[in-house]
Design an enzyme around this catalytic site. Structure first.
Site, PDB file in Angstrom:
ATOM      1  N   LYS A 183      -1.738  46.115  52.686  1.00 49.93           N
ATOM      2  CA  LYS A 183      -0.855  46.950  53.505  1.00 49.93           C
ATOM      3  C   LYS A 183       0.420  47.250  52.707  1.00 49.93           C
ATOM      4  CE  LYS A 183       1.125  47.053  58.204  1.00 49.93           C
ATOM      5  NZ  LYS A 183       1.349  46.277  59.436  1.00 49.93           N
ATOM      6  N   SER A 202       0.087  48.757  63.624  1.00 52.13           N
ATOM      7  CA  SER A 202       0.543  49.579  62.531  1.00 52.13           C
ATOM      8  C   SER A 202      -0.353  49.510  61.289  1.00 52.13           C
ATOM      9  CB  SER A 202       1.962  49.138  62.131  1.00 52.13           C
ATOM     10  OG  SER A 202       1.971  47.813  61.649  1.00 52.13           O
ATOM     11  N   SER A 256      -0.180  44.122  65.109  1.00 53.40           N
ATOM     12  CA  SER A 256      -0.626  45.094  64.101  1.00 53.40           C
ATOM     13  C   SER A 256      -1.757  44.649  63.189  1.00 53.40           C
ATOM     14  CB  SER A 256       0.554  45.529  63.239  1.00 53.40           C
ATOM     15  OG  SER A 256       1.383  46.359  63.998  1.00 53.40           O
TER      16      SER A 256
HETATM   17  N1  GLN Z   1       2.731  48.112  68.038  1.00 52.49           N
HETATM   18  C1  GLN Z   1       3.779  47.142  67.978  1.00 52.49           C
HETATM   19  C2  GLN Z   1       5.090  47.811  67.673  1.00 52.49           C
HETATM   20  O1  GLN Z   1       5.102  49.003  67.513  1.00 52.49           O
HETATM   21  C3  GLN Z   1       3.448  46.078  66.987  1.00 52.49           C
HETATM   22  C4  GLN Z   1       3.754  46.452  65.607  1.00 52.49           C
HETATM   23  C5  GLN Z   1       3.422  45.385  64.600  1.00 52.49           C
HETATM   24  O2  GLN Z   1       2.797  44.381  64.910  1.00 52.49           O
HETATM   25  N2  GLN Z   1       3.918  45.589  63.411  1.00 52.49           N
HETATM   26  O3  GLN Z   1       6.113  47.186  67.620  1.00 52.49           O
END
Ligand code: GLN
Length: 497
Positions: A88, A163, A187
């Site tokens: 990532k 994400s 994410s």
């Molecule tokens: N979807 C969640 C957010 O937008 C989690 C994001 C993540 O785990 N990086 O904060």
């Protein structure tokens, strides 16, 4: 378009990581061949999927060649040596740009490798490239990337989760047998659920955050992704461990995760107590998701697990608490992107003051979701509102941690669906942040409490044929339980599709 399981390719790219590792050790496949096959696969399919932001062919092949030399010299290899990975784009790498999916870091080269990057290199795992993500890991669909859309390999009109949608899409489309994600609110687990892959959010502090560009430091956690529970375990074992360079790293022994996955595969869950979380099911959940979840509960029971229902009453408030704590930390962490130290610089023409350059750069470099969160966080932390918002959210956080602690007095693991619905259509929630946030409903409590969890595929939803994930949660430093139960369930479930 209707959902269709991505076809497993013939040959090297169709092998899961542990099988590929065995072939490399047995000298049936060289590490260079393994990496080249995946680079070819990326060239073939990623144009349609958009999983990678950057592909580092040269560096990956050089790392693979080093493994082949070690094999030829008869050296003892680490278990995943020669098996390539997708990383990532939030972990720093000295040989490839680190952008976090943001224009503000376009082309930025880190002067140092993240600890996790170094561990991958040390284990002989060639890094194929950096994967697409929501900007600074804020989002649930990867649509917030400043660079490109990533598509779900099961149905290219659907999101791959976020994400870390790039890492999950790379795995599901056989562009990489292993991947790394980060999980601040889901994410890793949520993209895993919607692509039928496995993802684990380790116990907070057990995988180093050094060189992981911060979103919300008290929640962020890097972790492993694979197509099978065993592959994920093998990768977890590589990246976990104490790091003096990370002040939040825990100096505690990591349980034998790989052994737990192997025990689990025997499919004997007698003596294991599994709690179904009352608050993470019911209204608002897609019927096909609930049906898949209930079938999974039945299979765990058949394998000897004792199933009980457990109430965690404060989980209902996790969303509200998370979306105050996270923006508060974001507003502070992202202050470092000031046009002076990293990446983009706008209006630096001698006519504008440093302050004006900073403002213009941040206006041009950050996308709408990042700006929204910086504004919310700044507001929540401001003098008159701190107690009412941030302070209250911290209290809720404590209550959620207590719900977990109480639940684990009577059960070994907790389970729920990973997401309330299957993957939605690209663009469907793009203008509705609240609807987007609701997709994280089931994953957020784990991050707030710092405990660990896995998403393991539980088949497809009868509603739309798209993948569904089963979430397994365990206490802090009991990550091995995720693998024992996850591997048992995976074996009981059998192949998907
Ligand atoms: N979807 C969640 C957010 O937008 C989690 C994001 C993540 O785990 N990086 O904060």
């Amino acid at each position: 378009m209707t959902a269709q399981q991505p076809a497993r390719p013939e040959g090297i790219t169709g092998l899961d990581a542990s099988d590929l590792a065995a072939k490399i050790t047995a000298k049936e496949v060289s590490a260079v061949e393994a990496t080249q096959a995946h680079l070819d696969r990326i060239a073939e399919v990623d144009g349609d999927l958009g999983a990678f932001l950057h592909v580092g062919s040269e560096a990956a092949l050089a790392a693979a060649a080093d493994v082949d030399k070690a094999v030829a010299a008869g050296e003892t290899l680490s278990p995943l040596a020669g098996v390539p990975i997708a990383l990532k784009d939030v972990f720093t790498t000295t040989d490839a740009p680190t952008t976090c999916g943001s224009k503000i870091l376009e082309g930025w080269m880190s002067p140092y490798d993240a600890t996790l990057t170094g561990k991958l290199r040390g284990a002989g795992i060639p890094i194929l490239g950096k994967t697409n993500m929501d900007e600074f890991a804020m989002g649930s669909s990867t649509e917030n990337s400043a660079y490109q859309v990533t598509r779900n390999p099961w149905d290219t009109t659907k999101i791959p989760g976020g994400s870390g949608g790039g890492s999950a899409a790379a795995l599901a489309s056989y562009q990489a047998p292993l991947a790394i994600g980060t999980d601040t609110g889901g994410s890793i687990r949520q993209p895993a659920a919607v692509t039928a892959t496995v993802g684990v959010k380790p116990t907070y502090g057990t995988v180093s955050r050094y060189g992981l560009v911060a979103c919300a430091s008290s929640l962020d956690q890097g972790g492993p992704c694979g197509r099978t529970v065993l592959d994920t375990a093998l990768l977890h074992q590589v990246i976990a461990g104490h790091d003096p360079a990370d002040s939040t790293s825990i100096d505690a022994a990591i349980p034998d995760i790989v052994a737990a996955a192997k025990t689990g595969a025997q499919q004997d869950l007698s003596g294991v107590k599994v709690g179904v979380v009352t608050e993470l099911q019911g209204e608002g959940y897609q019927p096909g998701v609930l049906a898949s979840f209930n079938a999974a509960v039945g299979q765990l029971k058949e394998r000897g697990a004792e199933i009980v229902e457990v109430s965690c009453p404060h989980f209902t408030y996790a969303l509200g608490a998370y979306y105050l704590i996270l923006p508060s930390e974001v507003s502070s962490n992202l202050a470092r992107f000031d046009a002076m130290r990293y990446g983009l610089r706008v209006s630096d023409d001698g006519e504008h003051s440093a302050e004006q350059v900073m403002a213009a750069t941040r206006a041009a470099g950050f996308g709408p979701e990042v700006k929204r969160r910086i504004i919310i966080g700044t507001y929540a932390l401001s003098a008159g509102y701190y107690d009412a918002y941030y302070g209250q959210a911290l209290k809720v956080r404590t209550l959620i941690a207590r719900d977990f602690a109480k639940a684990y007095e009577s059960v070994d693991v907790l389970i729920s669906p990973t997401t309330p619905t299957t993957a939605f259509t690209i663009g469907e929630k793009a203008d509705d942040p609240l609807a987007m946030y609701l997709f994280d409903l089931c994953t957020l409590p784990v991050n707030l409490a710092g405990v660990c969890a896995m998403s393991v595929p539980s088949g497809t939803s009868a509603d739309d044929g798209m993948p569904v994930g089963l979430q397994i949660m365990a206490p802090a430093l009991a990550d091995d339980r995720l693998y024992r139960v996850g591997a048992a369930y995976e074996a009981a479930r059998g192949p998907i599709g």
